[in-house]
Design a protein around this motif. Structure first.
Motif, PDB file in Angstrom:
ATOM      1  N   LEU A  86       0.834  -1.199   0.000  1.00 46.15           N
ATOM      2  CA  LEU A  86       0.000   0.000   0.000  1.00 46.15           C
ATOM      3  C   LEU A  86       0.871   1.253   0.000  1.00 46.15           C
ATOM      4  N   LEU A  87       1.900   1.273   0.821  1.00 46.13           N
ATOM      5  CA  LEU A  87       2.747   2.459   0.946  1.00 46.13           C
ATOM      6  C   LEU A  87       3.549   2.750  -0.315  1.00 46.13           C
ATOM      7  N   THR A  88       3.979   1.704  -1.000  1.00 47.04           N
ATOM      8  CA  THR A  88       4.904   1.888  -2.125  1.00 47.04           C
ATOM      9  C   THR A  88       4.268   1.716  -3.490  1.00 47.04           C
ATOM     10  N   GLY A  89       3.105   1.062  -3.568  1.00 50.96           N
ATOM     11  CA  GLY A  89       2.525   0.758  -4.867  1.00 50.96           C
ATOM     12  C   GLY A  89       3.267  -0.331  -5.610  1.00 50.96           C
ATOM     13  N   PRO A 372      -0.541   4.950  -6.261  1.00 54.43           N
ATOM     14  CA  PRO A 372      -0.653   5.802  -7.457  1.00 54.43           C
ATOM     15  C   PRO A 372      -1.965   6.581  -7.513  1.00 54.43           C
ATOM     16  N   THR A 373      -3.020   6.055  -6.907  1.00 53.41           N
ATOM     17  CA  THR A 373      -4.284   6.801  -6.847  1.00 53.41           C
ATOM     18  C   THR A 373      -4.124   8.050  -5.998  1.00 53.41           C
ATOM     19  N   PHE A 374      -3.499   7.905  -4.823  1.00 54.19           N
ATOM     20  CA  PHE A 374      -3.278   9.068  -3.944  1.00 54.19           C
ATOM     21  C   PHE A 374      -2.442  10.129  -4.664  1.00 54.19           C
ATOM     22  N   SER A 376      -2.062  10.601  -7.846  1.00 48.98           N
ATOM     23  CA  SER A 376      -2.796  11.196  -8.965  1.00 48.98           C
ATOM     24  C   SER A 376      -3.785  12.246  -8.484  1.00 48.98           C
ATOM     25  N   ILE A 377      -4.445  11.994  -7.352  1.00 52.52           N
ATOM     26  CA  ILE A 377      -5.351  12.989  -6.775  1.00 52.52           C
ATOM     27  C   ILE A 377      -4.587  14.264  -6.445  1.00 52.52           C
ATOM     28  N   ALA A 378      -3.346  14.104  -5.993  1.00 56.72           N
ATOM     29  CA  ALA A 378      -2.513  15.249  -5.609  1.00 56.72           C
ATOM     30  C   ALA A 378      -1.837  15.921  -6.796  1.00 56.72           C
ATOM     31  N   GLY A 379      -2.058  15.405  -7.994  1.00 52.82           N
ATOM     32  CA  GLY A 379      -1.415  15.992  -9.162  1.00 52.82           C
ATOM     33  C   GLY A 379       0.036  15.604  -9.326  1.00 52.82           C
ATOM     34  N   VAL A 380       0.432  14.480  -8.700  1.00 53.88           N
ATOM     35  CA  VAL A 380       1.809  13.993  -8.776  1.00 53.88           C
ATOM     36  C   VAL A 380       1.853  12.786  -9.698  1.00 53.88           C
ATOM     37  N   THR A 381       2.761  12.776 -10.631  1.00 54.15           N
ATOM     38  CA  THR A 381       2.907  11.633 -11.527  1.00 54.15           C
ATOM     39  C   THR A 381       3.516  10.467 -10.765  1.00 54.15           C
ATOM     40  N   PRO A 382       2.839   9.317 -10.694  1.00 52.56           N
ATOM     41  CA  PRO A 382       3.406   8.173  -9.981  1.00 52.56           C
ATOM     42  C   PRO A 382       4.720   7.740 -10.606  1.00 52.56           C
ATOM     43  N   PRO A 383       5.712   7.381  -9.787  1.00 52.22           N
ATOM     44  CA  PRO A 383       7.000   6.950 -10.347  1.00 52.22           C
ATOM     45  C   PRO A 383       6.851   5.655 -11.135  1.00 52.22           C
ATOM     46  N   ALA A 384       7.758   5.463 -12.082  1.00 53.43           N
ATOM     47  CA  ALA A 384       7.702   4.284 -12.948  1.00 53.43           C
ATOM     48  C   ALA A 384       7.904   2.993 -12.172  1.00 53.43           C
ATOM     49  N   THR A 385       8.483   3.079 -10.970  1.00 48.72           N
ATOM     50  CA  THR A 385       8.714   1.866 -10.172  1.00 48.72           C
ATOM     51  C   THR A 385       7.429   1.290  -9.609  1.00 48.72           C
ATOM     52  N   MET A 386       6.352   2.061  -9.580  1.00 54.75           N
ATOM     53  CA  MET A 386       5.101   1.560  -9.017  1.00 54.75           C
ATOM     54  C   MET A 386       4.462   0.546  -9.955  1.00 54.75           C
ATOM     55  N   GLY A 388       1.261  -0.510  -9.431  1.00 56.74           N
ATOM     56  CA  GLY A 388      -0.159  -0.220  -9.498  1.00 56.74           C
ATOM     57  C   GLY A 388      -0.472   0.914 -10.447  1.00 56.74           C
ATOM     58  N   ARG A 389      -1.778   1.129 -10.646  1.00 56.50           N
ATOM     59  CA  ARG A 389      -2.277   2.208 -11.506  1.00 56.50           C
ATOM     60  C   ARG A 389      -3.365   2.965 -10.768  1.00 56.50           C
ATOM     61  N   SER A 390      -3.583   4.187 -11.156  1.00 53.42           N
ATOM     62  CA  SER A 390      -4.575   5.028 -10.495  1.00 53.42           C
ATOM     63  C   SER A 390      -5.984   4.462 -10.690  1.00 53.42           C
ATOM     64  N   LEU A 391      -6.727   4.413  -9.585  1.00 58.22           N
ATOM     65  CA  LEU A 391      -8.118   3.972  -9.620  1.00 58.22           C
ATOM     66  C   LEU A 391      -9.086   5.121  -9.880  1.00 58.22           C
ATOM     67  N   LEU A 392      -8.602   6.335  -9.827  1.00 57.69           N
ATOM     68  CA  LEU A 392      -9.499   7.480  -9.892  1.00 57.69           C
ATOM     69  C   LEU A 392     -10.354   7.498 -11.162  1.00 57.69           C
ATOM     70  N   PRO A 393      -9.792   7.216 -12.345  1.00 59.37           N
ATOM     71  CA  PRO A 393     -10.647   7.220 -13.538  1.00 59.37           C
ATOM     72  C   PRO A 393     -11.722   6.133 -13.526  1.00 59.37           C
ATOM     73  N   LEU A 394     -11.563   5.128 -12.665  1.00 63.67           N
ATOM     74  CA  LEU A 394     -12.580   4.080 -12.556  1.00 63.67           C
ATOM     75  C   LEU A 394     -13.703   4.482 -11.609  1.00 63.67           C
ATOM     76  N   PHE A 395     -13.415   5.402 -10.706  1.00 64.07           N
ATOM     77  CA  PHE A 395     -14.404   5.816  -9.714  1.00 64.07           C
ATOM     78  C   PHE A 395     -15.182   7.065 -10.124  1.00 64.07           C
ATOM     79  N   VAL A 396     -14.504   8.020 -10.775  1.00 62.56           N
ATOM     80  CA  VAL A 396     -15.155   9.298 -11.092  1.00 62.56           C
ATOM     81  C   VAL A 396     -16.089   9.097 -12.273  1.00 62.56           C
TER      82      VAL A 396
END
Length: 471
Positions: A86-89, A372-374, A376-386, A388-396
Protein backbone atom coordinates in the motif's frame (compact mmCIF):
# COMPACT_ATOMS: atom_id res chain seq x y z
CA UNK A 1 -13.28 17.91 23.47
CA UNK A 2 -10.54 16.46 25.66
CA UNK A 3 -7.75 15.26 23.40
CA UNK A 4 -7.45 11.84 25.01
CA UNK A 5 -11.10 11.24 25.83
CA UNK A 6 -11.89 7.55 25.75
CA UNK A 7 -15.13 8.01 23.84
CA UNK A 8 -15.08 9.79 20.51
CA UNK A 9 -17.36 12.79 20.78
CA UNK A 10 -18.91 14.53 17.74
CA UNK A 11 -16.78 17.35 16.40
CA UNK A 12 -18.20 20.80 17.09
CA UNK A 13 -18.31 23.54 14.50
CA UNK A 14 -15.57 26.08 14.94
CA UNK A 15 -16.05 29.84 14.80
CA UNK A 16 -13.22 29.78 12.27
CA UNK A 17 -14.98 27.23 10.06
CA UNK A 18 -16.34 29.80 7.60
CA UNK A 19 -12.97 31.48 7.28
CA UNK A 20 -11.31 28.10 6.77
CA UNK A 21 -13.82 27.26 4.04
CA UNK A 22 -13.11 30.52 2.20
CA UNK A 23 -9.37 29.83 2.31
CA UNK A 24 -9.51 26.13 1.54
CA UNK A 25 -6.69 24.81 -0.67
CA UNK A 26 -7.24 24.26 -4.39
CA UNK A 27 -5.72 20.80 -4.11
CA UNK A 28 -7.53 17.88 -2.58
CA UNK A 29 -7.11 16.57 0.94
CA UNK A 30 -7.00 12.79 1.38
CA UNK A 31 -7.97 10.66 4.39
CA UNK A 32 -7.19 6.94 4.53
CA UNK A 33 -8.86 4.68 7.09
CA UNK A 34 -7.03 1.34 7.27
CA UNK A 35 -8.21 -1.48 9.52
CA UNK A 36 -6.47 -4.77 10.30
CA UNK A 37 -7.74 -8.26 9.38
CA UNK A 38 -11.18 -6.91 8.43
CA UNK A 39 -12.61 -9.44 5.99
CA UNK A 40 -15.34 -8.63 3.52
CA UNK A 41 -16.71 -12.11 2.96
CA UNK A 42 -17.52 -13.05 6.55
CA UNK A 43 -19.71 -10.17 7.58
CA UNK A 44 -17.14 -7.97 9.31
CA UNK A 45 -17.34 -5.41 6.52
CA UNK A 46 -19.28 -4.71 3.33
CA UNK A 47 -21.29 -6.43 1.99
CA UNK A 48 -22.61 -7.43 5.38
CA UNK A 49 -25.09 -10.00 6.63
CA UNK A 50 -28.25 -8.37 5.34
CA UNK A 51 -28.68 -5.08 7.16
CA UNK A 52 -26.57 -6.19 10.12
CA UNK A 53 -23.27 -4.34 10.46
CA UNK A 54 -21.09 -3.05 13.29
CA UNK A 55 -20.32 0.01 11.12
CA UNK A 56 -23.53 1.89 10.26
CA UNK A 57 -21.76 5.26 10.12
CA UNK A 58 -19.20 4.01 7.63
CA UNK A 59 -21.96 2.49 5.55
CA UNK A 60 -23.97 5.73 5.49
CA UNK A 61 -21.10 8.21 5.16
CA UNK A 62 -18.84 6.27 2.81
CA UNK A 63 -20.70 3.44 1.05
CA UNK A 64 -24.03 5.25 0.57
CA UNK A 65 -22.44 8.67 0.00
CA UNK A 66 -19.59 7.32 -2.12
CA UNK A 67 -18.57 4.27 -4.11
CA UNK A 68 -17.89 0.64 -3.24
CA UNK A 69 -15.22 -1.41 -5.01
CA UNK A 70 -16.65 -4.90 -5.38
CA UNK A 71 -13.47 -6.65 -6.52
CA UNK A 72 -10.71 -5.19 -4.36
CA UNK A 73 -7.98 -7.44 -2.95
CA UNK A 74 -5.00 -7.52 -0.67
CA UNK A 75 -2.13 -8.57 -2.90
CA UNK A 76 -0.63 -10.51 0.02
CA UNK A 77 -2.81 -11.83 2.89
CA UNK A 78 -0.61 -10.87 5.83
CA UNK A 79 0.11 -7.59 7.57
CA UNK A 80 3.58 -6.26 6.82
CA UNK A 81 3.76 -7.12 3.10
CA UNK A 82 0.28 -5.77 2.44
CA UNK A 83 1.00 -2.50 4.23
CA UNK A 84 4.33 -2.17 2.43
CA UNK A 85 2.54 -2.69 -0.89
CA UNK A 86 0.00 0.00 0.00
CA UNK A 87 2.75 2.46 0.95
CA UNK A 88 4.90 1.89 -2.13
CA UNK A 89 2.52 0.76 -4.87
CA UNK A 90 4.83 -2.20 -5.49
CA UNK A 91 4.26 -5.95 -5.48
CA UNK A 92 5.88 -8.07 -2.78
CA UNK A 93 8.49 -9.64 -5.05
CA UNK A 94 9.82 -6.11 -5.71
CA UNK A 95 10.08 -5.41 -1.98
CA UNK A 96 11.24 -8.80 -0.83
CA UNK A 97 14.57 -9.51 0.83
CA UNK A 98 16.69 -12.01 -1.01
CA UNK A 99 18.05 -14.15 1.88
CA UNK A 100 21.30 -15.13 0.21
CA UNK A 101 22.26 -11.52 -0.36
CA UNK A 102 20.66 -9.99 2.72
CA UNK A 103 22.92 -7.40 4.39
CA UNK A 104 22.96 -7.63 8.16
CA UNK A 105 21.94 -4.01 8.47
CA UNK A 106 18.68 -4.53 6.58
CA UNK A 107 15.53 -4.51 8.71
CA UNK A 108 13.19 -7.28 7.57
CA UNK A 109 9.45 -7.52 8.21
CA UNK A 110 7.76 -10.72 6.96
CA UNK A 111 10.11 -10.95 3.95
CA UNK A 112 9.90 -7.20 3.26
CA UNK A 113 13.13 -5.26 2.95
CA UNK A 114 12.08 -2.18 4.91
CA UNK A 115 14.74 0.00 3.27
CA UNK A 116 12.61 -0.24 0.13
CA UNK A 117 9.62 1.13 2.03
CA UNK A 118 10.62 3.65 4.69
CA UNK A 119 12.15 6.18 2.27
CA UNK A 120 10.10 5.29 -0.80
CA UNK A 121 6.43 5.55 0.12
CA UNK A 122 3.77 7.78 -1.40
CA UNK A 123 4.19 9.99 1.68
CA UNK A 124 7.61 11.13 0.48
CA UNK A 125 6.18 12.16 -2.89
CA UNK A 126 3.23 13.94 -1.29
CA UNK A 127 5.53 15.86 1.08
CA UNK A 128 7.65 16.99 -1.86
CA UNK A 129 4.45 18.21 -3.51
CA UNK A 130 3.65 20.37 -0.47
CA UNK A 131 1.30 18.13 1.48
CA UNK A 132 1.10 17.81 5.24
CA UNK A 133 1.24 14.03 5.82
CA UNK A 134 0.28 12.54 9.18
CA UNK A 135 0.61 8.92 10.33
CA UNK A 136 -1.61 7.72 13.19
CA UNK A 137 -1.76 4.10 14.31
CA UNK A 138 -0.29 0.91 12.89
CA UNK A 139 2.43 1.45 10.29
CA UNK A 140 4.47 -1.71 9.63
CA UNK A 141 4.76 -4.50 12.18
CA UNK A 142 8.26 -3.41 13.10
CA UNK A 143 10.69 -0.65 12.16
CA UNK A 144 14.20 0.04 13.49
CA UNK A 145 13.13 3.06 15.59
CA UNK A 146 9.50 3.93 16.28
CA UNK A 147 10.38 7.47 17.31
CA UNK A 148 11.74 8.31 13.84
CA UNK A 149 9.07 9.11 11.23
CA UNK A 150 9.35 7.44 7.87
CA UNK A 151 10.32 9.89 5.14
CA UNK A 152 7.53 12.27 4.18
CA UNK A 153 5.48 12.09 7.38
CA UNK A 154 5.30 15.48 9.08
CA UNK A 155 3.36 14.12 12.07
CA UNK A 156 3.85 10.68 13.59
CA UNK A 157 2.04 8.61 16.22
CA UNK A 158 2.89 5.10 15.15
CA UNK A 159 3.48 1.55 16.31
CA UNK A 160 3.35 -1.99 14.96
CA UNK A 161 -0.18 -2.56 16.19
CA UNK A 162 0.60 -2.57 19.87
CA UNK A 163 -2.02 -3.19 22.53
CA UNK A 164 -5.70 -2.34 22.63
CA UNK A 165 -5.42 -1.21 26.26
CA UNK A 166 -2.62 1.10 27.49
CA UNK A 167 -0.99 1.40 24.06
CA UNK A 168 2.51 2.69 23.39
CA UNK A 169 3.52 4.73 20.33
CA UNK A 170 6.51 6.45 18.87
CA UNK A 171 5.72 10.15 18.48
CA UNK A 172 7.16 13.08 16.56
CA UNK A 173 5.98 16.61 15.73
CA UNK A 174 2.83 16.49 17.84
CA UNK A 175 3.63 19.34 20.23
CA UNK A 176 0.38 21.09 19.24
CA UNK A 177 -1.42 18.21 20.99
CA UNK A 178 0.79 18.28 24.06
CA UNK A 179 2.65 15.11 23.01
CA UNK A 180 6.43 15.15 23.31
CA UNK A 181 8.74 13.50 20.79
CA UNK A 182 9.85 9.99 21.70
CA UNK A 183 8.03 7.02 23.21
CA UNK A 184 4.53 7.71 24.53
CA UNK A 185 2.98 5.24 26.97
CA UNK A 186 -0.73 5.64 27.75
CA UNK A 187 -2.42 4.39 30.90
CA UNK A 188 -4.80 1.53 31.56
CA UNK A 189 -7.85 3.73 30.93
CA UNK A 190 -6.75 4.47 27.34
CA UNK A 191 -8.13 2.57 24.33
CA UNK A 192 -5.97 2.54 21.21
CA UNK A 193 -8.68 3.33 18.64
CA UNK A 194 -9.76 6.38 20.64
CA UNK A 195 -6.18 7.62 20.94
CA UNK A 196 -5.64 7.23 17.20
CA UNK A 197 -8.96 8.90 16.41
CA UNK A 198 -8.57 11.85 18.75
CA UNK A 199 -4.97 12.69 17.85
CA UNK A 200 -5.53 12.36 14.11
CA UNK A 201 -8.58 14.63 14.28
CA UNK A 202 -6.73 17.17 16.39
CA UNK A 203 -3.98 17.16 13.75
CA UNK A 204 -6.45 17.68 10.90
CA UNK A 205 -7.89 20.71 12.69
CA UNK A 206 -4.40 22.00 13.46
CA UNK A 207 -2.99 21.87 9.93
CA UNK A 208 -6.22 23.03 8.26
CA UNK A 209 -6.37 26.15 10.42
CA UNK A 210 -2.65 26.91 10.61
CA UNK A 211 -1.98 26.60 6.87
CA UNK A 212 -5.33 26.42 5.06
CA UNK A 213 -3.60 26.84 1.70
CA UNK A 214 -1.78 23.50 2.09
CA UNK A 215 -3.56 20.17 1.55
CA UNK A 216 -3.20 17.28 3.97
CA UNK A 217 -3.09 13.49 3.91
CA UNK A 218 -4.21 11.71 7.10
CA UNK A 219 -3.22 8.04 7.40
CA UNK A 220 -5.49 6.66 10.16
CA UNK A 221 -4.85 3.00 11.02
CA UNK A 222 -6.36 1.60 14.24
CA UNK A 223 -5.46 -1.87 15.50
CA UNK A 224 -8.97 -3.33 15.08
CA UNK A 225 -10.06 -5.95 14.24
CA UNK A 226 -6.76 -7.77 14.92
CA UNK A 227 -6.17 -10.45 17.55
CA UNK A 228 -6.75 -10.50 20.55
CA UNK A 229 -10.04 -8.76 19.62
CA UNK A 230 -10.52 -6.61 22.74
CA UNK A 231 -13.41 -4.12 22.49
CA UNK A 232 -13.50 -0.76 24.23
CA UNK A 233 -14.90 -1.18 27.72
CA UNK A 234 -18.07 0.74 26.76
CA UNK A 235 -18.75 -1.84 24.02
CA UNK A 236 -17.52 -5.00 25.73
CA UNK A 237 -21.02 -6.43 26.30
CA UNK A 238 -22.80 -4.80 23.40
CA UNK A 239 -24.68 -7.00 20.93
CA UNK A 240 -27.56 -5.66 18.92
CA UNK A 241 -30.55 -8.05 18.98
CA UNK A 242 -30.73 -7.78 15.17
CA UNK A 243 -27.17 -9.04 14.74
CA UNK A 244 -26.47 -12.72 13.94
CA UNK A 245 -25.90 -15.17 16.77
CA UNK A 246 -22.80 -16.67 15.14
CA UNK A 247 -20.29 -16.16 12.37
CA UNK A 248 -21.33 -17.11 8.81
CA UNK A 249 -21.01 -20.86 8.24
CA UNK A 250 -20.73 -21.62 4.53
CA UNK A 251 -20.43 -25.25 3.27
CA UNK A 252 -16.65 -25.29 3.85
CA UNK A 253 -17.07 -24.35 7.53
CA UNK A 254 -15.94 -27.40 9.56
CA UNK A 255 -16.08 -29.51 6.40
CA UNK A 256 -15.16 -33.19 6.25
CA UNK A 257 -11.72 -34.57 5.50
CA UNK A 258 -13.10 -35.94 2.24
CA UNK A 259 -14.08 -32.44 1.07
CA UNK A 260 -10.65 -31.10 2.01
CA UNK A 261 -8.69 -33.90 0.36
CA UNK A 262 -6.36 -32.48 -2.24
CA UNK A 263 -6.37 -28.96 -0.80
CA UNK A 264 -3.00 -27.28 -0.51
CA UNK A 265 -0.81 -26.85 2.57
CA UNK A 266 -2.11 -27.87 5.97
CA UNK A 267 -5.80 -27.68 5.05
CA UNK A 268 -6.15 -31.37 4.23
CA UNK A 269 -4.77 -32.39 7.63
CA UNK A 270 -6.93 -30.16 9.85
CA UNK A 271 -9.12 -32.07 12.36
CA UNK A 272 -12.82 -31.40 12.74
CA UNK A 273 -13.83 -28.38 14.84
CA UNK A 274 -15.14 -29.39 18.25
CA UNK A 275 -18.10 -27.78 20.00
CA UNK A 276 -15.72 -25.98 22.36
CA UNK A 277 -13.65 -24.70 19.46
CA UNK A 278 -16.82 -23.53 17.72
CA UNK A 279 -17.66 -21.46 20.82
CA UNK A 280 -14.26 -19.80 20.53
CA UNK A 281 -14.82 -18.99 16.86
CA UNK A 282 -18.20 -17.43 17.61
CA UNK A 283 -16.68 -15.41 20.43
CA UNK A 284 -13.99 -14.16 18.07
CA UNK A 285 -16.61 -13.17 15.50
CA UNK A 286 -18.57 -11.17 18.08
CA UNK A 287 -15.57 -9.43 19.61
CA UNK A 288 -14.26 -8.50 16.17
CA UNK A 289 -17.55 -6.73 15.52
CA UNK A 290 -17.32 -5.04 18.92
CA UNK A 291 -13.83 -3.69 18.15
CA UNK A 292 -15.20 -2.27 14.89
CA UNK A 293 -17.83 -0.24 16.74
CA UNK A 294 -15.00 2.06 17.87
CA UNK A 295 -13.63 2.27 14.33
CA UNK A 296 -17.10 3.31 13.18
CA UNK A 297 -17.08 6.07 15.80
CA UNK A 298 -13.68 7.19 14.52
CA UNK A 299 -14.90 7.40 10.92
CA UNK A 300 -18.00 9.34 11.86
CA UNK A 301 -15.94 11.68 14.03
CA UNK A 302 -13.42 12.34 11.26
CA UNK A 303 -16.01 13.20 8.62
CA UNK A 304 -17.67 15.54 11.12
CA UNK A 305 -14.31 17.23 11.72
CA UNK A 306 -13.66 17.72 8.01
CA UNK A 307 -17.19 19.03 7.49
CA UNK A 308 -16.81 21.50 10.37
CA UNK A 309 -13.75 22.89 8.60
CA UNK A 310 -15.70 23.36 5.37
CA UNK A 311 -13.49 20.90 3.52
CA UNK A 312 -15.82 18.07 2.51
CA UNK A 313 -15.90 19.17 -1.13
CA UNK A 314 -12.08 19.08 -1.29
CA UNK A 315 -11.47 15.80 0.51
CA UNK A 316 -11.28 12.20 -0.70
CA UNK A 317 -11.91 9.46 1.86
CA UNK A 318 -10.69 5.88 1.44
CA UNK A 319 -11.57 2.98 3.74
CA UNK A 320 -10.04 -0.47 3.41
CA UNK A 321 -8.24 -3.24 5.33
CA UNK A 322 -4.76 -4.67 4.95
CA UNK A 323 -6.26 -8.14 4.23
CA UNK A 324 -9.07 -10.44 5.25
CA UNK A 325 -9.56 -13.21 7.75
CA UNK A 326 -11.15 -16.62 8.17
CA UNK A 327 -13.22 -18.17 10.94
CA UNK A 328 -13.64 -21.92 10.50
CA UNK A 329 -13.47 -22.14 6.72
CA UNK A 330 -11.59 -25.27 5.67
CA UNK A 331 -11.44 -26.00 9.43
CA UNK A 332 -8.92 -23.26 10.16
CA UNK A 333 -10.29 -21.55 13.22
CA UNK A 334 -8.87 -18.08 12.69
CA UNK A 335 -6.08 -16.48 10.72
CA UNK A 336 -5.16 -15.30 7.23
CA UNK A 337 -2.05 -16.52 5.27
CA UNK A 338 -4.07 -18.21 2.53
CA UNK A 339 -5.13 -16.87 -0.85
CA UNK A 340 -8.82 -17.70 -0.59
CA UNK A 341 -11.39 -14.93 -1.04
CA UNK A 342 -12.01 -14.47 2.67
CA UNK A 343 -8.27 -13.83 3.22
CA UNK A 344 -7.68 -11.60 0.20
CA UNK A 345 -10.90 -9.85 -0.84
CA UNK A 346 -11.44 -6.73 1.25
CA UNK A 347 -13.66 -3.68 1.16
CA UNK A 348 -12.69 -0.41 -0.47
CA UNK A 349 -15.04 2.52 0.02
CA UNK A 350 -14.23 5.86 -1.63
CA UNK A 351 -15.97 9.18 -1.23
CA UNK A 352 -15.01 12.51 -2.77
CA UNK A 353 -15.58 15.03 -5.56
CA UNK A 354 -16.88 13.44 -8.76
CA UNK A 355 -17.73 10.10 -7.13
CA UNK A 356 -21.41 9.28 -7.44
CA UNK A 357 -23.20 8.44 -4.21
CA UNK A 358 -24.17 4.79 -3.94
CA UNK A 359 -22.17 3.71 -6.99
CA UNK A 360 -20.06 0.57 -7.45
CA UNK A 361 -16.67 0.05 -9.06
CA UNK A 362 -16.34 -3.52 -10.36
CA UNK A 363 -12.88 -3.46 -11.95
CA UNK A 364 -10.39 -5.82 -10.23
CA UNK A 365 -7.82 -3.93 -8.19
CA UNK A 366 -5.37 -4.52 -5.35
CA UNK A 367 -3.52 -2.73 -2.59
CA UNK A 368 -0.75 -1.65 -5.00
CA UNK A 369 -3.23 0.60 -6.82
CA UNK A 370 -3.78 2.88 -3.81
CA UNK A 371 -0.43 4.72 -3.79
CA UNK A 372 -0.65 5.80 -7.46
CA UNK A 373 -4.28 6.80 -6.85
CA UNK A 374 -3.28 9.07 -3.94
CA UNK A 375 -0.49 10.66 -6.00
CA UNK A 376 -2.80 11.20 -8.97
CA UNK A 377 -5.35 12.99 -6.78
CA UNK A 378 -2.51 15.25 -5.61
CA UNK A 379 -1.42 15.99 -9.16
CA UNK A 380 1.81 13.99 -8.78
CA UNK A 381 2.91 11.63 -11.53
CA UNK A 382 3.41 8.17 -9.98
CA UNK A 383 7.00 6.95 -10.35
CA UNK A 384 7.70 4.28 -12.95
CA UNK A 385 8.71 1.87 -10.17
CA UNK A 386 5.10 1.56 -9.02
CA UNK A 387 3.33 -1.59 -10.16
CA UNK A 388 -0.16 -0.22 -9.50
CA UNK A 389 -2.28 2.21 -11.51
CA UNK A 390 -4.58 5.03 -10.49
CA UNK A 391 -8.12 3.97 -9.62
CA UNK A 392 -9.50 7.48 -9.89
CA UNK A 393 -10.65 7.22 -13.54
CA UNK A 394 -12.58 4.08 -12.56
CA UNK A 395 -14.40 5.82 -9.71
CA UNK A 396 -15.15 9.30 -11.09
CA UNK A 397 -18.33 9.27 -13.15
CA UNK A 398 -18.45 10.45 -16.74
CA UNK A 399 -21.18 11.92 -18.91
CA UNK A 400 -21.75 8.74 -20.91
CA UNK A 401 -19.66 9.89 -23.87
CA UNK A 402 -16.32 8.89 -22.35
CA UNK A 403 -15.61 12.38 -20.97
CA UNK A 404 -15.98 13.46 -17.35
CA UNK A 405 -17.66 16.70 -16.36
CA UNK A 406 -15.80 19.50 -14.64
CA UNK A 407 -18.76 19.67 -12.29
CA UNK A 408 -19.91 16.38 -10.82
CA UNK A 409 -21.79 14.89 -7.92
CA UNK A 410 -19.55 13.99 -5.03
CA UNK A 411 -19.30 16.47 -2.16
CA UNK A 412 -22.28 14.84 -0.46
CA UNK A 413 -25.50 13.06 -1.29
CA UNK A 414 -27.33 15.09 -3.91
CA UNK A 415 -24.71 17.86 -3.92
CA UNK A 416 -22.68 18.96 -6.92
CA UNK A 417 -19.11 20.17 -6.68
CA UNK A 418 -16.44 21.24 -9.12
CA UNK A 419 -13.68 18.69 -9.61
CA UNK A 420 -10.40 19.82 -8.03
CA UNK A 421 -7.86 21.15 -10.58
CA UNK A 422 -5.31 18.38 -9.98
CA UNK A 423 -8.00 15.76 -10.46
CA UNK A 424 -9.12 17.40 -13.68
CA UNK A 425 -5.50 17.42 -14.87
CA UNK A 426 -5.05 13.73 -14.03
CA UNK A 427 -8.26 12.69 -15.78
CA UNK A 428 -7.30 14.72 -18.83
CA UNK A 429 -3.83 13.13 -18.88
CA UNK A 430 -5.13 9.54 -18.84
CA UNK A 431 -7.41 10.27 -21.79
CA UNK A 432 -10.86 8.99 -22.64
CA UNK A 433 -12.45 7.17 -19.72
CA UNK A 434 -13.81 4.37 -21.90
CA UNK A 435 -10.36 3.59 -23.28
CA UNK A 436 -8.73 3.68 -19.84
CA UNK A 437 -11.28 1.25 -18.50
CA UNK A 438 -11.02 -1.02 -21.53
CA UNK A 439 -7.28 -1.33 -20.95
CA UNK A 440 -7.70 -2.21 -17.27
CA UNK A 441 -6.62 -5.67 -16.04
CA UNK A 442 -9.11 -8.53 -16.12
CA UNK A 443 -7.71 -10.39 -13.12
CA UNK A 444 -5.52 -9.74 -10.09
CA UNK A 445 -2.15 -11.15 -9.07
CA UNK A 446 -1.90 -12.59 -5.54
CA UNK A 447 1.40 -13.43 -3.86
CA UNK A 448 2.31 -15.05 -0.56
CA UNK A 449 5.47 -16.46 1.02
CA UNK A 450 5.43 -18.56 4.18
CA UNK A 451 5.54 -16.53 7.42
CA UNK A 452 5.58 -18.72 10.54
CA UNK A 453 3.00 -21.21 11.76
CA UNK A 454 0.08 -19.68 13.57
CA UNK A 455 -1.51 -22.70 15.19
CA UNK A 456 -4.80 -22.31 17.00
CA UNK A 457 -6.55 -24.81 19.24
CA UNK A 458 -9.00 -27.09 17.46
CA UNK A 459 -9.67 -30.29 19.39
CA UNK A 460 -8.89 -29.09 22.93
CA UNK A 461 -9.87 -25.44 23.12
CA UNK A 462 -10.01 -23.92 26.57
CA UNK A 463 -12.26 -20.94 27.18
CA UNK A 464 -9.89 -19.73 29.86
CA UNK A 465 -6.17 -19.11 29.98
CA UNK A 466 -5.00 -18.76 26.37
CA UNK A 467 -8.37 -17.50 25.15
CA UNK A 468 -9.63 -14.92 27.68
CA UNK A 469 -10.71 -12.36 25.04
CA UNK A 470 -12.02 -14.79 22.45
CA UNK A 471 -15.45 -15.63 23.85
Amino acid sequence: MPLLALALAPALASPAADADADARPARSNIVLFLTDDQDQMLGASFPTLGDATPMPKARALLAHAGATATRFYAHTPICCPSRAELLTGRYLHNLKVRPAAQPRAVSVCMHVNESRVLDHSFAASLAEAGYHVGMFGKFLNNVPDWTQPARGFSAWLANGGGDYIAPKFGAANLAFAGIEDGEVQYGEDAYTTSIVGNVSNEWIRHVARRQPERPFFAYIAPKAAHEPFIPARWYVDHWDPQWPSSEPRPPNWNCSAALRRGKHGNIATQPMITAEAARVVTGVFKNRWRTLLSVDDLIGHTLATVESLGLLDRTYFFFTSDHGFQLGENNILMDKRHVYDWDTRVHLLVRGPGIRAGSEMAYPATMVDLAPTFLSIAGVTPPATMDGRSLLPLFVEDRGDGRRPLEARGGGIGQRTRLPPDVQQHLHAVGVAKAYRAAWRSEVFLEYYFVDDNDKCVEKCSTTGQWPHYI
